[in-house]
Design an enzyme around this catalytic site. Structure first.
Site, PDB file in Angstrom:
ATOM      1  N   ASP A 196      -9.791  10.544  -4.970  1.00 43.93           N
ATOM      2  CA  ASP A 196     -11.076  11.450  -4.437  1.00 43.93           C
ATOM      3  C   ASP A 196     -10.324  12.778  -5.906  1.00 43.93           C
ATOM      4  O   ASP A 196     -11.308  13.285  -5.454  1.00 43.93           O
ATOM      5  CB  ASP A 196     -11.316  12.231  -2.659  1.00 43.93           C
ATOM      6  N   GLU A 237       1.145  -0.894   0.116  1.00 44.68           N
ATOM      7  CA  GLU A 237       0.290   0.144   0.314  1.00 44.68           C
ATOM      8  C   GLU A 237       0.588   1.060  -0.103  1.00 44.68           C
ATOM      9  O   GLU A 237       1.768   1.563   1.045  1.00 44.68           O
ATOM     10  CB  GLU A 237      -0.922   0.343   1.440  1.00 44.68           C
ATOM     11  N   ASP A 246      -1.664  12.184  -2.687  1.00 41.60           N
ATOM     12  CA  ASP A 246      -1.117  13.831  -2.903  1.00 41.60           C
ATOM     13  C   ASP A 246      -1.427  13.696  -4.399  1.00 41.60           C
ATOM     14  O   ASP A 246      -1.008  13.187  -4.894  1.00 41.60           O
ATOM     15  CB  ASP A 246      -0.456  14.141  -2.079  1.00 41.60           C
ATOM     16  N   ASP A 259       5.287   4.310   3.690  1.00 41.20           N
ATOM     17  CA  ASP A 259       4.823   6.285   3.861  1.00 41.20           C
ATOM     18  C   ASP A 259       6.245   6.656   4.515  1.00 41.20           C
ATOM     19  O   ASP A 259       6.784   6.169   5.092  1.00 41.20           O
ATOM     20  CB  ASP A 259       3.722   6.516   4.958  1.00 41.20           C
TER      21      ASP A 259
END
Ligand SMILES: C[S@@+](CC[C@H](N)C(=O)[O-])C[C@H]1O[C@@H](n2cnc3c(N)ncnc32)[C@H](O)[C@@H]1O
Length: 231
Positions: free
Chosen positions: A168, A60, A134, A85
């Site tokens: 999104d 991920e 982002d 991350d």
């Protein structure tokens, strides 16, 4: 989050056996440390040295608190999951949950994704999820579905491995779909949907919702999804 809280999490995460951290974030030859800062060589060794099985590995990317890593690990105990991350205080949440729930099919890697090919060998990864990255609307080169990133993933993703993008950002969604058209030699679009919750979901994995997804849904945003295959 207060600075003190962040520092406490950074200190705690150092002792977590399921978190690996980059040493040399901007070095051309970064390496990794494991529990209590011990140097480790994970490239090509994730299954042998950490998971102790031969199960397929899913990454991920931009995992934040690792909601997909944890959700998928609960759903598929016979697969291995690694959340990636750069922010240790976010990874802390997922890593802590994995330890509390004894999810031994979970690890976290704190690194810049730009350096990720230093930590995985050819064909070591079977699948990639990119969750609410982002969108970097003013800097194409930083988008995690820009061509140079896809070429980076090709170095360690199995042939025909699937890349899922859930976002999104209508701009990032369209950018990714459009980029696939002239680059069929690199990636093939399998499925795209600009508003996933208006239709029946094609995967039960899509029911999982990340921290950022919940915020976007609360603000009435549409959630998009792209599934492609890297050649
Ligand atoms: C908007 S947040 C989404 C987090 C999580 N996936 C979610 O949906 O809740 C984007 C995350 O990407 C990480 N990120 C952005 N660019 C990155 C890079 N180049 N390498 C590693 N992490 C990166 C940030 O640290 C941040 O946690």
């Amino acid at each position: 989050m207060s600075r003190r809280n962040k520092l406490l999490k950074f200190a705690e995460i150092l002792a977590f056996p399921n978190v690996f951290e980059v040493l040399g974030e901007y070095s051309p030859n970064p390496s990794l440390s494991g529990e209590r800062g011990k140097p480790v060589e994970m490239k090509g060794n994730w299954n042998t040295n950490y998971f102790k099985n031969n199960n397929p590995i899913t990454l991920e990317l931009a995992c934040g608190k690792g909601d997909y890593t944890i959700g998928l690990a609960r759903m598929y105990p016979d697969r291995n999951f690694i959340g990636v991350d750069i922010k240790g205080n976010r990874i802390w949440r997922g890593a802590k949950t994995a330890l509390e729930e004894k999810l031994d099919n979970v690890a976290f890697l704190r690194t810049r994704i730009e350096q990720i090919d230093h930590f995985f060998a050819k064909d070591e990864v079977s699948e990639i999820w990119i969750t609410f990255p982002d969108p970097f609307l003013n800097k194409e080169s930083r988008r995690l579905t820009a061509l140079p990133f896809l070429k980076l993933y090709q170095k360690f993703l199995k042939m025909e491995g699937i890349v899922h993008l859930k976002t999104d950002s209508a701009e990032l969604y369209e950018y990714t779909v459009e980029a696939s058209l002239p680059n069929q030699d690199i990636f093939e679009m399998i499925y795209q949907n600009a508003d996933i919750y208006k239709d029946k979901l094609i995967l039960k994995e899509l029911e999982l919702k990340t921290f950022y997804e919940k915020k976007h849904l609360a603000n009435g945003k549409k959630i998009t999804y792209v599934q492609c295959k890297l050649r």
